[in-house]
Design a protein around this motif. Sequence first.
Motif, PDB file in Angstrom:
ATOM      1  N   ASN A  62      15.424  83.247  35.222  1.00  0.00           N
ATOM      2  CA  ASN A  62      15.729  82.330  34.128  1.00  0.00           C
ATOM      3  C   ASN A  62      14.997  82.765  32.866  1.00  0.00           C
ATOM      4  O   ASN A  62      13.784  82.620  32.751  1.00  0.00           O
ATOM      5  CB  ASN A  62      15.303  80.920  34.539  1.00  0.00           C
ATOM      6  CG  ASN A  62      15.820  79.875  33.572  1.00  0.00           C
ATOM      7  OD1 ASN A  62      16.186  80.184  32.440  1.00  0.00           O
ATOM      8  ND2 ASN A  62      15.836  78.634  34.017  1.00  0.00           N
ATOM      9  N   LYS A  63      15.788  83.328  31.921  1.00  0.00           N
ATOM     10  CA  LYS A  63      15.173  83.762  30.659  1.00  0.00           C
ATOM     11  C   LYS A  63      15.601  82.858  29.516  1.00  0.00           C
ATOM     12  O   LYS A  63      15.547  83.261  28.349  1.00  0.00           O
ATOM     13  CB  LYS A  63      15.556  85.212  30.375  1.00  0.00           C
ATOM     14  CG  LYS A  63      14.985  86.156  31.423  1.00  0.00           C
ATOM     15  CD  LYS A  63      15.093  87.589  30.995  1.00  0.00           C
ATOM     16  CE  LYS A  63      14.254  88.453  31.919  1.00  0.00           C
ATOM     17  NZ  LYS A  63      14.295  89.854  31.575  1.00  0.00           N
ATOM     18  N   LEU A  64      16.047  81.673  29.850  1.00  0.00           N
ATOM     19  CA  LEU A  64      16.423  80.721  28.809  1.00  0.00           C
ATOM     20  C   LEU A  64      15.179  80.353  27.999  1.00  0.00           C
ATOM     21  O   LEU A  64      14.092  80.250  28.547  1.00  0.00           O
ATOM     22  CB  LEU A  64      17.012  79.463  29.446  1.00  0.00           C
ATOM     23  CG  LEU A  64      18.328  79.659  30.208  1.00  0.00           C
ATOM     24  CD1 LEU A  64      18.705  78.394  30.968  1.00  0.00           C
ATOM     25  CD2 LEU A  64      19.436  80.041  29.233  1.00  0.00           C
ATOM     26  N   ARG A  65      15.396  80.182  26.711  1.00  0.00           N
ATOM     27  CA  ARG A  65      14.279  79.839  25.849  1.00  0.00           C
ATOM     28  C   ARG A  65      14.617  78.612  25.033  1.00  0.00           C
ATOM     29  O   ARG A  65      15.771  78.220  24.915  1.00  0.00           O
ATOM     30  CB  ARG A  65      13.941  81.003  24.913  1.00  0.00           C
ATOM     31  CG  ARG A  65      13.322  82.208  25.640  1.00  0.00           C
ATOM     32  CD  ARG A  65      11.936  81.844  26.190  1.00  0.00           C
ATOM     33  NE  ARG A  65      11.378  82.873  27.053  1.00  0.00           N
ATOM     34  CZ  ARG A  65      11.420  82.870  28.382  1.00  0.00           C
ATOM     35  NH1 ARG A  65      12.049  81.884  29.024  1.00  0.00           N
ATOM     36  NH2 ARG A  65      10.856  83.816  29.088  1.00  0.00           N
ATOM     37  N   VAL A  66      13.553  78.004  24.480  1.00  0.00           N
ATOM     38  CA  VAL A  66      13.729  76.829  23.639  1.00  0.00           C
ATOM     39  C   VAL A  66      13.243  77.184  22.246  1.00  0.00           C
ATOM     40  O   VAL A  66      12.085  77.591  22.092  1.00  0.00           O
ATOM     41  CB  VAL A  66      12.917  75.638  24.187  1.00  0.00           C
ATOM     42  CG1 VAL A  66      13.082  74.412  23.308  1.00  0.00           C
ATOM     43  CG2 VAL A  66      13.295  75.342  25.627  1.00  0.00           C
ATOM     44  N   PRO A  67      14.108  77.081  21.225  1.00  0.00           N
ATOM     45  CA  PRO A  67      13.669  77.418  19.871  1.00  0.00           C
ATOM     46  C   PRO A  67      12.451  76.568  19.486  1.00  0.00           C
ATOM     47  O   PRO A  67      12.443  75.360  19.697  1.00  0.00           O
ATOM     48  CB  PRO A  67      14.872  77.065  18.986  1.00  0.00           C
ATOM     49  CG  PRO A  67      16.041  77.028  19.918  1.00  0.00           C
ATOM     50  CD  PRO A  67      15.510  76.633  21.257  1.00  0.00           C
ATOM     51  N   GLY A  68      11.435  77.231  18.993  1.00  0.00           N
ATOM     52  CA  GLY A  68      10.244  76.500  18.543  1.00  0.00           C
ATOM     53  C   GLY A  68       9.225  76.274  19.643  1.00  0.00           C
ATOM     54  O   GLY A  68       8.093  75.875  19.366  1.00  0.00           O
TER      55      GLY A  68
END
Lengths: 594, 121, 417
Positions: A62-68
């Motif tokens: 899982n390489k999903l990211r959250v901006p900020g």
Amino acid sequence: MDIESINKIKKTLKKNFPDVELKMDSDERGILTLKGECRDWDQVVQIGHLVAKQKGVKNVVNKLRVPGLDIPCKDYSDYIAMGNKLGVVDDVDVVIIGAGISGCGIARELAKYKMNILVVEMSDDVATGATKANNGNIHPGHAAKPGTLKAKLNVEGNRMYTKWAEDLGFELQRCGAMGFVTSNLLKPALKVAYNQAVKNGVDGAALIDGKTACQIEPGLVKNGLGKAVKQAFWLPTMGLVEPFQVAVALAENAASNGVRFWFNCTVADVITESGKVSGVVTNKGIIKAKYVINCAGVYADEVSAMAGDECYTIHPRKGVIAILDKAKAPEYGALCEHVTMETIKLTLKNKKSQTKGGGMCRTPEGNVLMGPSAKEVPDKEDLATDSESLGYAMGRGDNGIQYSDIIRFFVGSRPADYKEDFVIEMSPISDGVINVGGIQSPGLASAPAIAKMVEGIVAQHAQDNGRPIEKKTDWQPIRKRKPQFRQLSHEEQGELIKKNPSYGKVICRCECITEGEILDAIHSSVIPCSVDAIKRRTRAGMGRCQGGFCQPRVLELLARECGKEWTDINLNKEGSNILVKSNRPVASVKEAKK
Amino acid sequence: MSKEFVCIVCPNSCRLTVSEKDDEITVTGNDCKRGIDHGISEYKNPLRMITSTVAILGGTLPRLPVIGTGEIPKTRMNDCLDEIYGVSVSAPIKRGEIIIQNIKDTGVDIVASRSMNKKER
Amino acid sequence: MISVKADIVVIGGGPAGLAAALKARQLGAEKVILIERDTELGGILQQCIHDGFGIHRFGKRLSGTEYAQEFIDQTERSDIEIKLDTIVLDVTPDRMIYACNSLEGMFEIQAGAIILAMGCRERTASQVLIYGDRPTGVLTAGAVQRYINMEGYLPGSRAVILGSGDIGLIMARRMTLEGISVLGVYEAMDKPGGLTRNLVQCLDDFDIPLHLATTVTKVHGHERVEAVTIAKLDKNRKPILETQERIECDLLVLAVGLIPENELSRNAGIEIDPATKGPVLDNTFMTSVPGIFAAGNVAVVFDLVDYVSLSGEIAAQGAMDFLNGKIDCDEPYQKVETGENVSFIVPQRVRPSANKTTFFMRVKSSEKTALLECTADGESVLEKRCRYIAPPEMLTFDLSCCGSKPLEVSMKKEEKL
């Protein structure tokens, strides 16, 4: 994976998370790699879980990211530079990364063989990660999903604990666990649990009537539930241990059979040559090895990636546990749960969100434990407590437990992967690298079976590669238990002091721990170097004053026995020295004026 | 010129204002007479008890507590401490033994505030 | 196992135990044994190098160590049997004591009477619900005091203190004089906990700020404390999130209260008062188990050592009376109730035959002037005007005759005095 399956997963995701733009890669094993941006961390985890559930998916990277949202990531470059500068410092058969319960268990198992084994641990001692921060349950194996590796190893591991406790000299209490109902309407809930236990092959699981339940657990009658209990689900194999004691026992036995332990040693890279592992780079130099066994807890995914096999992601799920004062005695001998409509609803809700936790338990020493809570966090080193999680751990306030009963609360981080199962296998990409990842609850209960399984993998691989491993003739499976002053009768205590006067000096007043026990620990085969390491081995400082009185004495003993300055003694990790400097210069002797 | 102090003579904790004009000092805010003396003393030359430790060799502990035989001017505190910090003594010591005589010419001796035996080997 | 007999055994060689042992010997107890778990007598006083001890008893401001030395010298000159480095493992209701040390091993003592004087311990970070990380550099004030004053080491260089009781204030000054910069003292209550004298001489003298109705909510740092978060508290003493502030420091010193050490008492089956967290005592300072007495901070946390010594002497007198058969243990008790503005009172119960009884009490809220009133079945038996009463300061009074009617003690507000 085939296009059709992938499209199906994409469709499911679109339905559930219409706003999230995702990129998905897959390999032939069914490892799916996710990329894209999410709203928040919870969503990252939810998507990971949803994908992991789909048909044909072996695991999720899982390489999903959250901006900020800055997701802290360990920077290994300094360690690599240090290691390369030092060059090759050792050449062994097996490097085990991580001295938690899995690493120590495997080390002890492999110590049977004529192999050179080195355990490297990034922290200062054994059992400093998930192993030290759980409630010490040796689960029967009823709770794991049937068919999973977890279910299999849990049931096997539970069985093997009796022998482990005998051989290694740690305390195992087979207290049993009981879920009981006071309404006939809820009997089916017990039946469902029972059926799953049977399916998993749990020993001795039984549905029993109220009368039998009260005979087994007299606390029910004491609590006025004698007549009210309609039925109970009884699991006689539930056990309790002090998890760090188990890890210490394993490590000490392994060490006396020739396994070496390096602490404060971080693996920063895994060296592979044409698909075969040849060693690891650490801050203490390069260690050449034929096998690298990855028991790195929350960092296991990173170690696997270092070896070129990015095949799962660990998403730390932290849990707060509160330890209560011994004055607050546990209500039951067994671990009992009153199953009500409310608890069933809560369990179902928790199952959905993959959180596990809550409840009341106890240590073998009789301290009640509350929790753990469960919270997904992006930072693997985030072990901070918070009021919300403590509140969850402490329950809903109808259990008679008060905050003033707490003597300590802390956080453990579960090294969970998205399949929420154990990952134990030889890497098909980097031959010689064995992953032992995702070892969260019931990892402690499964530890003997995990060790056995890894032993099997190594033995088979060695056989297949024409260099079968050979058993030592002088392997010593027994670790003798050291005296525990507090558990002896006054006569026995007297005898012990006669033999060795240092047992007559009590250092920790709350837990009644003697100087003799602390010296035993310091002079053991795996030397504890910090105040916390002494605490884990002896309980000194674990009581209600939390070391207020005994910390200076423990410090003095450590400094004296290890030939160090007081200012060199750490609380735990490197850089955590309790005292910073001496407050008077060492001046020349000037006699006081008379 | 004027200064404010909290009186510590009794638990009443009066807020004293001490003013000086033409060499005459006046105290206001005091509920009782004792506050006047305290106010003037705090204004002119506040005194403090000095307590600290010195290094001790061969004792049962590495530090020996010390105390002044009287109060010293607050302004001399750091001076005096510096001297104390540089001293080390040898066990055994009896309570009251003088460690530093007339420290920094304040007229106050620094003495041991406990006895300490030699450490048995 | 060695087995001995003694008239009176005192457990704990701090100020309460020293006073009790000496008094018992003076009153004629033939064999008095004083058991101390540390390597020397004096208890916590040995780390209290500051002055201010013994104003009532000696009429001068001694350091804690000087105060202790007065009693230690007397004890060492007497024929009281002192057992140092000795831990008591068990006390039974029939007054058998099991203890051990390195030299003698295990031994049991059959005591004619026992005086418990084990003192108290400090509340910890978990007990005051400080959240966040658990690095090195979070210590109780007592531990810091021991490290600096007795062992000679500094545990940090920039400190935040939580708790403005006298211990917190004293440590603010001690650390400052040792070169540690004390960034501030934080106090959850809206009034300072310590004496004005200490506020002036420990904080004001060094420009150390005191922040009231503010507490430490979080600790930050992996290996060592890097910072703490502080927050103001609302009326319900809940942190106000908007007021949170991060303070960079490497040491958090906790001076957040003391709890009587009653593990031995509990195991002996002694009844504990939830208000004092010490044993329920009668007019002779006897606990609920006949022949076992309690003195000093094990009974109730005192603020003045003079009172601690006094309580030791009261218990010694009681123990001697018990030994001489002068206490009728079957005589029923009269409970002493706490009335208006009284948070606790010791002793908690009296026997009608009691002669002069000394009471120790604390009030719930501060008053400039108040009337201390003791009633027996509603009728006033004692009235005493008090000025400047406050919760941190213990009050004491004597009652010459307790009588057979239920007593109630209250502290009534007086508009004019």
